[in-house]
Design a protein around this motif. Structure first.
Motif, PDB file in Angstrom:
ATOM      1  N   LEU A  70     -18.985 -11.943  26.082  1.00 40.96           N
ATOM      2  CA  LEU A  70     -18.132 -10.893  25.522  1.00 40.96           C
ATOM      3  C   LEU A  70     -18.892 -10.086  24.476  1.00 40.96           C
ATOM      4  N   GLY A  71     -19.688 -10.762  23.658  1.00 43.86           N
ATOM      5  CA  GLY A  71     -20.495 -10.065  22.661  1.00 43.86           C
ATOM      6  C   GLY A  71     -21.529  -9.155  23.297  1.00 43.86           C
ATOM      7  N   ILE A  72     -22.139  -9.603  24.404  1.00 43.22           N
ATOM      8  CA  ILE A  72     -23.127  -8.778  25.102  1.00 43.22           C
ATOM      9  C   ILE A  72     -22.460  -7.555  25.721  1.00 43.22           C
ATOM     10  N   VAL A  73     -21.265  -7.757  26.292  1.00 45.23           N
ATOM     11  CA  VAL A  73     -20.563  -6.653  26.949  1.00 45.23           C
ATOM     12  C   VAL A  73     -20.137  -5.587  25.936  1.00 45.23           C
ATOM     13  N   LEU A  74     -19.606  -6.019  24.793  1.00 47.47           N
ATOM     14  CA  LEU A  74     -19.014  -5.076  23.845  1.00 47.47           C
ATOM     15  C   LEU A  74     -19.908  -4.727  22.658  1.00 47.47           C
ATOM     16  N   GLY A  75     -20.991  -5.480  22.467  1.00 48.41           N
ATOM     17  CA  GLY A  75     -21.797  -5.285  21.257  1.00 48.41           C
ATOM     18  C   GLY A  75     -22.379  -3.896  21.124  1.00 48.41           C
ATOM     19  N   ARG A  76     -22.946  -3.383  22.208  1.00 52.21           N
ATOM     20  CA  ARG A  76     -23.556  -2.054  22.167  1.00 52.21           C
ATOM     21  C   ARG A  76     -22.514  -0.981  21.860  1.00 52.21           C
ATOM     22  N   MET A  77     -21.352  -1.108  22.492  1.00 52.81           N
ATOM     23  CA  MET A  77     -20.294  -0.137  22.261  1.00 52.81           C
ATOM     24  C   MET A  77     -19.779  -0.213  20.827  1.00 52.81           C
ATOM     25  N   LEU A  78     -19.728  -1.425  20.265  1.00 51.12           N
ATOM     26  CA  LEU A  78     -19.294  -1.590  18.875  1.00 51.12           C
ATOM     27  C   LEU A  78     -20.227  -0.834  17.932  1.00 51.12           C
ATOM     28  N   GLU A  79     -21.523  -1.005  18.120  1.00 51.53           N
ATOM     29  CA  GLU A  79     -22.491  -0.351  17.247  1.00 51.53           C
ATOM     30  C   GLU A  79     -22.449   1.165  17.404  1.00 51.53           C
ATOM     31  N   GLU A  80     -22.417   1.644  18.617  1.00 49.20           N
ATOM     32  CA  GLU A  80     -22.446   3.082  18.849  1.00 49.20           C
ATOM     33  C   GLU A  80     -21.196   3.776  18.317  1.00 49.20           C
ATOM     34  N   THR A  81     -20.031   3.183  18.540  1.00 49.00           N
ATOM     35  CA  THR A  81     -18.800   3.813  18.055  1.00 49.00           C
ATOM     36  C   THR A  81     -18.721   3.780  16.535  1.00 49.00           C
ATOM     37  N   PHE A  82     -19.218   2.698  15.923  1.00 51.83           N
ATOM     38  CA  PHE A  82     -19.188   2.636  14.461  1.00 51.83           C
ATOM     39  C   PHE A  82     -20.131   3.673  13.851  1.00 51.83           C
ATOM     40  N   LEU A  83     -21.345   3.763  14.403  1.00 52.70           N
ATOM     41  CA  LEU A  83     -22.300   4.734  13.871  1.00 52.70           C
ATOM     42  C   LEU A  83     -21.812   6.165  14.069  1.00 52.70           C
TER      43      LEU A  83
END
Length: 499
Positions: free
Chosen positions: A437-450
């Motif tokens: 789950l972390g691998i699936v959503l991690g990139r999206m979490l970082e990009e949306t936050f930035l």
């Protein structure tokens, strides 16, 4: 209604029906093979669509995607190896039930819940596509950030056993998601000098490694004979199914709702819908201990979410020209190849085609039950193959599947590395699901936050500035605080009881 009737007549053409039937069989075959994904099945079909008119071309892709998503459940239940990434959420639960002699029930629940979810999603797609597309336009990076946080929160609910080990697994997945180029500066991170890792770690290679390769390693290193499959034959998969589905009707409904809502969100897809639905089912179950041993509740919820999400992911693709996932990105390419431009005007310029595509979802999901039943009956031969012969064949398919996604040897190395990691984690009691789950959503979490912080010029409170974002943010934070609140409430009750 005249347009829908004309689309129905076009879809009932013998040549279109033949294309849908053959595509469905192909999707079942590819989806049931570990290492080969639904996206790969769609990509392999694209060259064939060059020679087809628009309606059968898109109907073929629709049929392949729907069937492949379901077919991934078959090796999940029989071998504990997910055929597609969306099946990974409930692989352990399905396999546990199979080992308890309920393989027929599990596979029956998978095919029915997938078909029902796909049908509901298709009906929703037909009647609410323009409205949902307009709503999706209002979703900004703020809303996506909180949605991803809410999805990651489900890691605490899908991990049985130690909460601490579940959180460590999640953090490992988030760390892996950081491999690649930093979204703002383009600086490489954790790439170890390999340009092949600049784009990040491939999800498919990671998934194959942590499930399939880990299972093969477990078989190869085990000195004790593995327990035989509890199901020695596949009989009537619908026997006793309806009462079980009726008991899990709320989970099925919630899964379909999650899949229907998640599908139109660009970048979400069936994978995320399955994880969220399974986590929600585990959170709301009345018997957590029985759920962790293997329960149809989570399987039905995630299975319904899978195909509902596949159907509704076509909303932004057809109405806005924005791909909801990798499969709809291919669909947009095929539409352009046929001289059609996805967007609001397609409903006016090509109404028969667009409603024909929507109706093809209904037909594909209706075909899923008889064709899925046939595929499940044929899968019984997997049970007759000794694992010493079966595992090398699966390893071969895994290598081919990992290589075919990127056409690089790095994908194969990634698969093997994460196979060792997955084996080590399970041997030491660390759940794999939160890491994935972390691998699936991690990139999206970082990009949306930035992206959100750049727009808000560093003001964190702006994450709550929009009504939808604020609502989701408050709900997420309340979920984070709920364990602390429950602990305080328990202490207060204990003091009152002592007094």
């Amino acid at each position: 209604m005249e347009v829908i009737y004309a689309a129905f007549l076009a879809l009932m053409s013998p040549d279109v029906l033949l294309v849908i039937l053959l595509s469905s069989i192909f999707g079942l075959f590819v989806g049931a093979i570990p290492g080969l994904t639904a996206t790969m099945a769609v990509a392999l079909l694209v060259p064939v669509t060059f020679f087809m008119p628009p309606l059968p071309a898109i109907a073929a892709i629709v049929s392949v995607s729907a069937m492949a998503i379901f077919a991934g459940d078959i090796p999940s239940a029989l071998l504990r190896i997910p055929g597609t990434p969306s099946s990974a959420a409930y692989t352990d639960a399905a396999y546990r039930l199979t080992m308890r002699g309920k393989g027929e029930l599990v596979l029956g629940a998978c095919v029915v819940s997938s078909a029902v979810g796909g049908l509901v999603g298709a009906i929703f797609l037909m009647f609410f596509a323009p409205a949902v597309a307009r709503f999706a336009l209002n979703i900004s990076s703020y809303e996506y950030f909180w949605l991803v946080c809410l999805g990651l929160t489900s890691a605490a609910f899908i991990a049985p056993g130690s909460t601490l080990k579940g959180m460590i697994s999640l953090l490992l997945g988030l760390l892996v998601a950081m491999i690649g180029l930093f979204p703002v500066t383009g600086q490489p991170r954790f790439a170890f000098g390999s340009t092949a890792l600049y784009g990040g770690v491939g999800l498919v290679a990671t998934l194959i490694g942590m499930f399939a390769i880990a299972e093969i390693l477990r078989f190869a290193l085990s000195r004790d004979p593995l327990p035989p499959m509890a199901t020695t034959k596949i009989g009537n998969i619908f026997k006793g199914l309806m009462p079980e589905l009726w008991r899990s009707r709320r989970n099925l409904a919630s899964g379909i709702v999650v899949g229907t809502v998640t599908g139109p969100l660009p970048g979400a897809g069936a994978d995320i819908a399955a994880w969220i639905s399974y986590a929600l089912a585990r959170k709301t179950t009345r018997n957590r201990e029985e759920f962790d041993k293997g329960s149809l509740e989570g399987i039905v919820a995630a299975g319904g979410a899978n195909n509902a999400s596949v159907s509704t992911s076509y909303v932004p693709a057809t109405v806005l020209g924005i791909p909801g996932d990798s499969m709809t990105a291919i669909v947009i390419g095929v539409l352009f190849m046929k001289g059609l431009t996805p967007g609001p005007q397609i409903f006016e310029n090509q109404p028969t085609l667009i409603y024909g595509i929507f109706l093809s979802f209904i037909l594909a999901n209706l075909l899923m039950i008889p064709l899925g039943y046939a595929a499940i009956k044929l899968s019984r031969y997997l049970l007759d193959v000794p694992r010493s012969y079966l595992m090398p064949v699966i390893l071969l398919f895994c290598v081919v599947g990992a290589f075919a996604m990127d056409n690089t040897l790095v994908a194969i190395v990634t698969m093997l590395v994460f196979g060792v990691v997955g084996w080590f984690m399970e041997e030491n009691g660390f759940p794999i699901a939160p890491a994935l789950l972390g691998i699936v959503l991690g990139r999206m979490l970082e990009e949306t936050f930035l992206t959100s912080m750049i727009k808000a010029q560093g003001d964190v409170l702006q994450l709550f500035s929009r009504p939808i974002a604020g609502t989701i943010g408050v709900i997420t934070i309340l979920i984070w605080l709920s364990p602390l609140v429950m602990m305080v409430v328990k202490r207060v009750r204990r003091r009152r009881a002592i007094a």
